[in-house]
Design an enzyme around this catalytic site. Sequence first.
Site, PDB file in Angstrom:
ATOM      1  N   ARG A 213     105.235  52.351  28.791  1.00  0.00           N
ATOM      2  CA  ARG A 213     105.584  52.283  26.736  1.00  0.00           C
ATOM      3  C   ARG A 213     103.807  52.704  26.721  1.00  0.00           C
ATOM      4  O   ARG A 213     103.772  53.035  25.858  1.00  0.00           O
ATOM      5  CB  ARG A 213     104.914  50.630  26.368  1.00  0.00           C
ATOM      6  CG  ARG A 213     106.508  50.212  26.835  1.00  0.00           C
ATOM      7  CD  ARG A 213     106.378  48.247  26.304  1.00  0.00           C
ATOM      8  NE  ARG A 213     105.337  47.840  27.096  1.00  0.00           N
ATOM      9  CZ  ARG A 213     105.189  46.783  27.351  1.00  0.00           C
ATOM     10  NH1 ARG A 213     105.376  45.883  25.709  1.00  0.00           N
ATOM     11  NH2 ARG A 213     104.031  45.923  28.141  1.00  0.00           N
TER      12      ARG A 213
ATOM     13  N   GLN B 181      75.618  48.255  17.207  1.00  0.00           N
ATOM     14  CA  GLN B 181      76.233  49.203  16.645  1.00  0.00           C
ATOM     15  C   GLN B 181      77.129  50.031  17.562  1.00  0.00           C
ATOM     16  O   GLN B 181      76.996  50.241  18.684  1.00  0.00           O
ATOM     17  CB  GLN B 181      75.459  50.434  16.006  1.00  0.00           C
ATOM     18  CG  GLN B 181      75.551  51.689  15.371  1.00  0.00           C
ATOM     19  CD  GLN B 181      74.404  52.486  15.206  1.00  0.00           C
ATOM     20  OE1 GLN B 181      73.281  52.259  15.087  1.00  0.00           O
ATOM     21  NE2 GLN B 181      74.154  53.405  15.165  1.00  0.00           N
ATOM     22  N   ASP B 182      78.241  50.339  17.182  1.00  0.00           N
ATOM     23  CA  ASP B 182      79.078  51.827  17.544  1.00  0.00           C
ATOM     24  C   ASP B 182      79.020  52.704  16.826  1.00  0.00           C
ATOM     25  O   ASP B 182      79.175  53.242  15.759  1.00  0.00           O
ATOM     26  CB  ASP B 182      80.534  50.978  17.855  1.00  0.00           C
ATOM     27  CG  ASP B 182      81.038  49.652  18.375  1.00  0.00           C
ATOM     28  OD1 ASP B 182      79.999  49.043  19.099  1.00  0.00           O
ATOM     29  OD2 ASP B 182      81.950  49.543  18.435  1.00  0.00           O
ATOM     30  N   ASN B 183      79.069  53.777  17.979  1.00  0.00           N
ATOM     31  CA  ASN B 183      79.068  55.054  17.696  1.00  0.00           C
ATOM     32  C   ASN B 183      80.684  56.027  18.065  1.00  0.00           C
ATOM     33  O   ASN B 183      80.994  55.860  19.361  1.00  0.00           O
ATOM     34  CB  ASN B 183      77.478  56.374  18.022  1.00  0.00           C
ATOM     35  CG  ASN B 183      76.781  55.198  17.531  1.00  0.00           C
ATOM     36  OD1 ASN B 183      77.041  54.513  16.183  1.00  0.00           O
ATOM     37  ND2 ASN B 183      75.547  54.674  17.626  1.00  0.00           N
TER      38      ASN B 183
ATOM     39  N   HIS C 279      68.804  62.506  24.536  1.00  0.00           N
ATOM     40  CA  HIS C 279      68.475  61.533  23.354  1.00  0.00           C
ATOM     41  C   HIS C 279      67.393  60.491  23.931  1.00  0.00           C
ATOM     42  O   HIS C 279      67.943  59.664  25.169  1.00  0.00           O
ATOM     43  CB  HIS C 279      69.403  61.998  22.430  1.00  0.00           C
ATOM     44  CG  HIS C 279      69.334  62.975  22.052  1.00  0.00           C
ATOM     45  ND1 HIS C 279      71.061  63.450  21.243  1.00  0.00           N
ATOM     46  CD2 HIS C 279      69.433  63.987  21.705  1.00  0.00           C
ATOM     47  CE1 HIS C 279      71.257  64.328  21.113  1.00  0.00           C
ATOM     48  NE2 HIS C 279      69.945  64.854  20.712  1.00  0.00           N
TER      49      HIS C 279
ATOM     50  N   LYS D 244      73.513  51.929  26.153  1.00  0.00           N
ATOM     51  CA  LYS D 244      75.089  52.407  26.085  1.00  0.00           C
ATOM     52  C   LYS D 244      75.804  51.841  26.676  1.00  0.00           C
ATOM     53  O   LYS D 244      75.288  52.009  28.104  1.00  0.00           O
ATOM     54  CB  LYS D 244      74.211  53.750  25.773  1.00  0.00           C
ATOM     55  CG  LYS D 244      72.978  53.762  24.071  1.00  0.00           C
ATOM     56  CD  LYS D 244      73.346  55.799  24.377  1.00  0.00           C
ATOM     57  CE  LYS D 244      71.829  55.825  23.158  1.00  0.00           C
ATOM     58  NZ  LYS D 244      72.010  57.436  23.398  1.00  0.00           N
TER      59      LYS D 244
ATOM     60  N   HIS E 295      70.000  60.065  27.107  1.00  0.00           N
ATOM     61  CA  HIS E 295      70.851  60.292  27.238  1.00  0.00           C
ATOM     62  C   HIS E 295      72.002  61.490  27.128  1.00  0.00           C
ATOM     63  O   HIS E 295      71.089  62.424  25.670  1.00  0.00           O
ATOM     64  CB  HIS E 295      71.387  59.017  26.684  1.00  0.00           C
ATOM     65  CG  HIS E 295      73.051  58.990  27.344  1.00  0.00           C
ATOM     66  ND1 HIS E 295      73.741  60.016  26.055  1.00  0.00           N
ATOM     67  CD2 HIS E 295      74.300  59.004  27.854  1.00  0.00           C
ATOM     68  CE1 HIS E 295      75.003  59.490  26.132  1.00  0.00           C
ATOM     69  NE2 HIS E 295      75.597  59.236  26.900  1.00  0.00           N
TER      70      HIS E 295
ATOM     71  N   TYR F  33      80.684  55.363  22.019  1.00  0.00           N
ATOM     72  CA  TYR F  33      80.009  54.086  22.744  1.00  0.00           C
ATOM     73  C   TYR F  33      79.095  53.171  21.809  1.00  0.00           C
ATOM     74  O   TYR F  33      79.169  53.159  20.800  1.00  0.00           O
ATOM     75  CB  TYR F  33      78.311  55.085  22.932  1.00  0.00           C
ATOM     76  CG  TYR F  33      77.957  56.059  22.402  1.00  0.00           C
ATOM     77  CD1 TYR F  33      76.396  55.744  22.264  1.00  0.00           C
ATOM     78  CD2 TYR F  33      78.689  57.113  21.824  1.00  0.00           C
ATOM     79  CE1 TYR F  33      76.165  56.448  20.901  1.00  0.00           C
ATOM     80  CE2 TYR F  33      77.445  57.461  20.518  1.00  0.00           C
ATOM     81  CZ  TYR F  33      76.736  57.724  20.665  1.00  0.00           C
ATOM     82  OH  TYR F  33      76.353  58.226  19.518  1.00  0.00           O
TER      83      TYR F  33
ATOM     84  N   LYS G 136      68.053  70.724  16.871  1.00  0.00           N
ATOM     85  CA  LYS G 136      67.504  70.071  17.049  1.00  0.00           C
ATOM     86  C   LYS G 136      67.391  70.024  19.039  1.00  0.00           C
ATOM     87  O   LYS G 136      66.106  69.792  19.447  1.00  0.00           O
ATOM     88  CB  LYS G 136      67.269  68.436  16.956  1.00  0.00           C
ATOM     89  CG  LYS G 136      66.816  67.658  16.860  1.00  0.00           C
ATOM     90  CD  LYS G 136      67.321  66.277  16.787  1.00  0.00           C
ATOM     91  CE  LYS G 136      68.788  65.517  16.861  1.00  0.00           C
ATOM     92  NZ  LYS G 136      69.317  64.490  16.150  1.00  0.00           N
ATOM     93  N   ASP G 137      68.547  70.011  19.538  1.00  0.00           N
ATOM     94  CA  ASP G 137      69.138  70.456  20.835  1.00  0.00           C
ATOM     95  C   ASP G 137      68.183  71.067  21.262  1.00  0.00           C
ATOM     96  O   ASP G 137      66.960  71.247  22.559  1.00  0.00           O
ATOM     97  CB  ASP G 137      69.530  69.586  21.613  1.00  0.00           C
ATOM     98  CG  ASP G 137      70.198  68.438  21.190  1.00  0.00           C
ATOM     99  OD1 ASP G 137      69.428  66.947  20.888  1.00  0.00           O
ATOM    100  OD2 ASP G 137      71.498  68.393  21.529  1.00  0.00           O
TER     101      ASP G 137
END
Length: 183
Positions: free
Chosen positions: A26, A49-51, A64, A73, A120, A133, A171-172
């Site tokens: 299944r 917090q979850d992202n 970051h 994380k 990270h 995460y 930004k990066d």
Amino acid sequence: MGKFNFIETDIKGLYIIEPTVFGDNRGYFMETYNYQDFKNAGLDMVFVQDNESKSKQGVLRGLHFQYKHPQGKLVRVTKGEVFDVVVDIRKNSPTYGKWYGAILSEENKRQFYVSEGFAHGFVVLSEEAEFVYKCTDYYHPEDEGGILWNDPDIAIEWPIENLKEIMLSEKDKQWKSLKETLK
């Protein structure tokens, strides 16, 4: 056998976590987090917090971190495959400036726990990837910092030779080296 196999890496505070997967015709079932099991393994943290992100092949996000509100994380991939990387930015750590990378994918179902004090990032190796995460602190945009993904002093061995292009956010593209960022 426990529900999780916790594998401590050579850098203190980093763990590869392999969940027990129960599968049949299944599909499958697995726990991705259990407070008591993590606590018993010495990982006693609270997630607030979850992202989730979805990215195309060649997208590189990172490296970051947050200055005053560092985040631990617990990261995993629910679709596709990424090369996930962290850099130790804890000033008094014997592994300061060292990096560690791991392949996370929907197939291997591995997770990566990154404690506070690391920069990270990840690059998407598959056609696309969904990255999920949990964080131990909230995101504070005014507190965000970053390190150039290809800082020659860190010398991360990104497995990007088969990618057509690397896509970075504006930004990066602006981040500086570790030496310049954390003087």
